[in-house]
Structure formats: C-alpha cells, structure tokens
Design a protein around this motif. Sequence first.
Motif, PDB file in Angstrom:
ATOM      1  N   GLY A  40      49.385  38.485 -61.903  1.00  0.00           N
ATOM      2  CA  GLY A  40      49.496  39.886 -62.286  1.00  0.00           C
ATOM      3  C   GLY A  40      50.086  40.679 -61.140  1.00  0.00           C
ATOM      4  N   SER A  41      50.342  41.954 -61.363  1.00  0.00           N
ATOM      5  CA  SER A  41      50.977  42.747 -60.314  1.00  0.00           C
ATOM      6  C   SER A  41      49.966  43.094 -59.217  1.00  0.00           C
ATOM      7  CB  SER A  41      51.606  44.004 -60.915  1.00  0.00           C
ATOM      8  OG  SER A  41      50.655  44.715 -61.657  1.00  0.00           O
ATOM      9  N   GLY A  42      50.456  43.713 -58.148  1.00  0.00           N
ATOM     10  CA  GLY A  42      49.595  44.002 -57.005  1.00  0.00           C
ATOM     11  C   GLY A  42      48.579  45.089 -57.313  1.00  0.00           C
ATOM     12  N   GLY A  43      47.411  44.998 -56.667  1.00  0.00           N
ATOM     13  CA  GLY A  43      46.442  46.079 -56.761  1.00  0.00           C
ATOM     14  C   GLY A  43      45.645  46.137 -58.049  1.00  0.00           C
ATOM     15  N   VAL A  44      45.614  45.050 -58.806  1.00  0.00           N
ATOM     16  CA  VAL A  44      44.854  45.080 -60.054  1.00  0.00           C
ATOM     17  C   VAL A  44      43.543  44.285 -59.963  1.00  0.00           C
ATOM     18  CG1 VAL A  44      46.868  45.447 -61.513  1.00  0.00           C
ATOM     19  CG2 VAL A  44      46.117  43.110 -61.035  1.00  0.00           C
ATOM     20  N   GLY A  45      43.295  43.686 -58.818  1.00  0.00           N
ATOM     21  CA  GLY A  45      42.036  42.960 -58.641  1.00  0.00           C
ATOM     22  C   GLY A  45      42.131  41.469 -58.910  1.00  0.00           C
ATOM     23  N   LYS A  46      43.301  40.896 -58.664  1.00  0.00           N
ATOM     24  CA  LYS A  46      43.477  39.454 -58.884  1.00  0.00           C
ATOM     25  C   LYS A  46      42.520  38.632 -58.050  1.00  0.00           C
ATOM     26  CE  LYS A  46      47.753  38.868 -57.800  1.00  0.00           C
ATOM     27  NZ  LYS A  46      48.615  40.040 -57.889  1.00  0.00           N
ATOM     28  N   THR A  47      42.474  38.933 -56.755  1.00  0.00           N
ATOM     29  CA  THR A  47      41.669  38.131 -55.843  1.00  0.00           C
ATOM     30  C   THR A  47      40.193  38.204 -56.223  1.00  0.00           C
ATOM     31  OG1 THR A  47      43.244  38.606 -54.103  1.00  0.00           O
ATOM     32  CG2 THR A  47      41.131  37.721 -53.429  1.00  0.00           C
ATOM     33  N   THR A  48      39.734  39.405 -56.505  1.00  0.00           N
ATOM     34  CA  THR A  48      38.331  39.576 -56.884  1.00  0.00           C
ATOM     35  C   THR A  48      38.032  38.828 -58.179  1.00  0.00           C
ATOM     36  OG1 THR A  48      38.449  41.756 -55.889  1.00  0.00           O
ATOM     37  CG2 THR A  48      36.555  41.306 -57.279  1.00  0.00           C
TER      38      THR A  48
END
Lengths: 454, 325
Positions: A40-48
């Motif tokens: 997904g794009s940056g800043g959407v909470g992928k890592t979390t």
Amino acid sequence: MTPDPAHAKDAARHRLSPARVLDVDALLDDPTTRIVVCCGSGGVGKTTTAAALGLRAAERGRKVVVLTIDPARRLAQSMGIDSLDNVPRRVKGTEDRGASRSDSVEGGGGSRAGGELHAMMLDMKRTFDEVVEAHADPERAAAILANPFYQSLSAGFAGTQEYMAMEKLGQLRARDEWDLIVVDTPPSRSALDFLDAPKRLGSFLDGRLIRLLTAPAKLGGRAGMAFLNVGMSIMTGTLGKLLGGQLLKDVQTFVAAMDTTFGGFRTRADATYKLLQAPGTAFLVVAAPERDALREAAYFVERLAAEDMPLVGLVLNRVHGSGADRLSAERALAAAENLEEPRIVDQEGGKAGLRNSPDTDDSSESPASERHSPGADRDIDQLTAGLLRLHADRMQLLSREQRTRDRFTARHPEVAVVEVAALPGDVHDLAGLRDIGDRLAANRPELPETPAEA
Amino acid sequence: MSRLQVVSGKGGTGKTTVAAALALALATEGKRTLLVEVEGRQGIAQLFETEALPYEERKIAVAPGGGEVHALAIDPELALLDYLQMFYKLGGAGRALNKLGAIDFATTIAPGLRDVLLTGKACEAVRRKDKAGRFVYDYVVMDAPPTGRITRFLNVNDEVAGLAKIGPIHNQAQAVMRVLKSPETAVHLVTLLEEMPVQETADGIAELRAARLPVGRVIVNMVRPQVLDATDLDLVGTVPRSAVAQSLSAAGLGGARRGGNAEKLVDPLLAQAAEYTERYALEEEQRAVLGELGLPLHELPLLAEGMDLAGLYELATELRKQGMS
C-alpha cells in the motif's frame, strides 16, 4: 467491474456497504497460508498491520516471522528488533491465545503451544552483501564489495530496497523454519515499484546491454552482430564521455564480477516473482479511508490482478465510528449554537430550571437540583457545546470516509474488506499490536451472508 | 527568500499538497513560479484537477493577483536525452541508445544519475533567464522525494562528482551542488503531529544539516482545530454525567432522565471527548518536540471538506498569512 452508481449511492446510507468482509483469523489459521504480503502507499500503517498480523498469528499457534522494512523506533524497540543485525529475533512477551480453538486455554501455558513470533528489520545493504558473499568466492566477493559502483548501488538507489526485501523474503522462505512469513513492503514512490523493481534490477544486471558492455569480444565473432558492435562502441564511447571513463570501468568490472559469480540476477528475480504468485501467498492491500490512499489501493488491486498475484483483501486502517451516530452533524451543530447563546434562552425561559426539557423535571434523581451555580452551568454548557461540535466533526469525517470507501467498493466489489477502527495514539508495544489484531479480526459486521474466504 | 524551495516530508503527510500550495502562495501578486515533480506520480495533475503532465513546462494555475503557476513533471529518461542532445547533438544516435536500453540503464542503475538529472533540471530552471536578463521563474518549488531519501537525493551530486571524476556529468554535478548548498535553496519538511512523522522530521533535519544542505522550515500539515479549550479539557474528566445530560436536554436534544434521548448521548459524547483529550495530549507532546528543532514552524489546518482545488487556494492564503511567501 463498472460501478453501479445507484447501488453505490444506496450503500452509502449504511455504515457498511455490502462489500465482502475479510475474515482475518481464517486467513491466519489456514496452514496453507505461508506468506502474507502487506502493501500500500506510504503512511497508511503497513508496518503496524504486518506486525499486528504476525503477533496475532503467533498467538493463535503459528510459527511466524515478520519482515519489517522501516518500523517506528519505539515499535521496533518493543519487539526487540531495533538492533540492525538482519536476522530474525524471537519476540518476547507473546501469549498463547488459541482463540477459537476449543482445546485452547486462554493465557494458559498448556494450550496448544508452538506459536512463536520472530521479527526482523531489513538491512538492505547487508542483505546485498550477503547475496554477494554467498555466491562468490571470498576473493571475488571482496572485489565486488569494494567496487564503488557496488557501494552506491547497494546503499539504496531506486529499486534496491524493493529488490532486497524480496531477496530476504526468498531467503526466509528457503530456510523453511517458519510456517508463516508476514512481509511489510518498502515505502515506494509508487505502488508499482515493489513489483517492478526486482524485475528491472534483475534484467538490467543480466541484460543485453550489460553483455554488450562487458563482453564485446564474445559477440564479435558472431554473424549479425556487427551492427551491435558498432552500436556498442558508440555507446560505450558516449557513456564513457558522459560518466567519465573511470566510472564506466567500475561498472564493467562490477558487472563482470557479478555475472561470473552468480547465475544471473534475473533467475533470482524470476524465482521471487513466482514465489509471490504461488498458492500460499496472500496479498493484503493496506489503505486508510482517504482519497489518495484508496486511489493508490485501487491501482494496486488492478495491478496485482494483472500480475496474477493472489489478493485476499483490503485492510482499511483508521476508520472512525461513533457511538452516537444517530445524532447528525447538523443537529449537533444547531444544538451547540443553542447552548452558546444562553442569554436568549435565559431571557425567554426565565428561570434556569426551565431550561431543561419537560421530561427532566423528575426531581427524585434530580439532576436539576445540582445546577445551583450559574457559573458552573455556563462552563458545563460550554463543554457540552464543545462535545457537540466534536461530534459534528466526527460525523462529517465519518460520512467523508464512507463516501471514499464506497467509491472503492463500487469499483472493486470483489475485494474483501476489513476495517480497523482508528486509535487516538500511536502503537508502540505488543499490547497495542494485540489490540490492532483484535480490531482486525473483530470486523464481522451486521451482514449475514458474507462468508469471507481467502 | 530562497528561489529554489524544496518540499519533502514523510509519505502520507501531504508534501505534494504543501508544495503546490507554496507554489501558489509564492506566485501571488504577479510572480511566476514553477512547480516541479520528480517522482512520476502525477500528484500535481491530480491536485490541480488537470490531465497528466507531460515532460514540458505548462501553466496550470493562476494565483490571486495575477501570478502564474507553471508545472513540470520531470521524466529522467527524457531529461537524459535532452541533456545528451544539448551536449553532443546526438540526434538519431540518442534514439538508438534509447532502443538499446542504454538510457533506461543509465537512469536506473548508474549511481545517482537519475537524481542528478532531476535536481539538475530544477537548478537549470532556477537559473534560466529571458532575453532581457530577468529570471524566467521567480521561484521554483520542488515536490521532492520523502524525508527518508531527501538528503541522499540532494546530495547525490556530491557522490556522483566523486564517482565520475571527470566528464560533463562531473561538472554538471558540481554546478548543481553549488546551487543546492547555497542560500538560494531552502529545504522544507512537512510533518503531521504524530510520533513517526515528527521523529522522521527530526532525523531528516539532522541528516540535511550534516550534509550542509540548507534547512528551511517545518510545516505541520492537517492540524485539527482545537474544539475543546483548557477549561473544557479540565472538566471532561470530572463533569457529572447528569449535568451534561441536562445541558444536552436544554439544547433541545431530548430527555435528560435515564433512558432519555439526551441522556443516551452522554456516554458516547464523553468517549469521543476522551479520545480527543488523549490525542490532544499526544499532539502537544509532538509540538514540543518540533519546537526544539529551532526552525520556523508553520501550521496548516486540516480541511474539513477534504483536499480539492479550492482547499489548495485556502492553504496558499494561509501560507501567505504566516509569512512563508
């Protein structure tokens, strides 16, 4: 594929439009699910999201490794992976929460054990170094590692991070120590990089141009290659002028060393690519209910389909709700204005007690009698007006999120969606991740006939 | 005011929006600005609600007071061909190179060449003059790569100048570096009042400073309005439920008695207020962290209606009001 506008409009009136709902637990519990890729794009909470999925799967009995790319510092610390050593570490503090399994005891040590969470943070340069070291004899490896071209390339020019994330995924899969790998993807310039970069890097390092640059002699003897040779000399000449002769030489030695030591980057890139298409891999597109993020998500969904990559659903993070959603923004604002102009009400109503609506005059539990101080009343009215304005903001946000979301579902009704309620703060410990995990799995809305399967 | 304004920020903070608003703000009152996109995402076209931008400067907006915003989406491959054309008069040979994949190769793999071309093109626009000797653009605003890559991106010329020790690329890299490290350039960072973007901003500033790149301002984007003031925040935790119920009832929202419509609103409204309070406290923490960076801070409001062209003008006005242009 074409959205039905009437249908979409109608759906907007419900909190949840009839998209398919993604059953996260079924996905995580399925032993044939071996790789989950969060993109997904940056800043959407992928890592979390990736970390929360990993923790949940582990606590439900699976042996999991989470590969994160760029976790928040405190999150990394809480998982014990803030030291960049490029190997998975066991995460301490996980619990057995066998969940739906009948033979499990929540929190008990004697439940169906075996669940483990390992996590690591990708060190891109180190991963690249390891690839070189694993495939070249020590002398040659040293020559490559010292090459300035290699150093620049491995330190992270466009595509390297994406390539190395996939390389690491391949390595983890090959070790076969974990039965589930959850991968976070790099914060790409665009959604496409992550799929394209491995292929591009692979084909460049293994490509026609490289062969021309590095092995003109080999080609010289062949018929039909004369033209290419001419082209080649123009080209090396031009590139030489452009880049400076030394750089070109560095490139040539670098590529020559790479080429002879391991059997082609392209082969590796192809293998990784096939791994992603294989059954057992599940792609989750992560987004937030914002226009740009969902546009990117839609783009990603289409791209994954075009590449035959198995998409299982969309994780919609940071969705807002309200316990008072029957009170509209407009009514809340009107009521707030009422409270903020008390003089008019006071004058018309006369005594303060009359300000209360008729059905409050039961004085046995007497809230009215507590309103003795006019000053306190004003404070409370002011606070209440604030609460109502806050609510109006929330309701406006809700309907905006809903509209954005419905536009996505209208375009992609086939994509199962799971919504994750917004948290007021950041997540930086296992309890927070567990909470997110619960929210990911709790998404079974009031729609009966939406069996979610992977 | 620096003539090259570079706008970076963590993904998701709205750096493209801020860059566009800044370009509009700087164009106000008869100025000409060029808004440059370097990552091929066509974010500018989306923002200005126009079709995809070609590799060509074109006017995309008129600023209040008659100024103009022009935009350019730099395509590194075309930029390289341009460049070869300019220096070597390549003609057909350039196309042949392109066919062979040489251009693609050079821009993707040759260390930093892509970045050199992108920054080089922006610097060229900064220095470009018309026949009368005036600058063609008063300001150039670059929607740059995110904070995590910005220092490498801007500093790559140094790196390339080191790698390519001679030749036109070397010279070009050095010329670009002279602009980027001068007061003619300012690098702004966009953030949100959240932990990760703020942390990344602090890290980014440290990196930029270490590379001796000129750091400009910090722009906090999407700041929520303060709905509850200090008195309210104090009261939220202690106020009797019944008092709120009465107040709601007085506002015309139904009965305050247990089970009455107003009474039923109390818990959810207080829960929302508790979330607000928690969030507000976190935001204050992050504001404090930003305050310690020792840079001018600007705050742009979260637009209730979401981002659109009208909102962009609103943000531009706000930036002007705050003295950013």
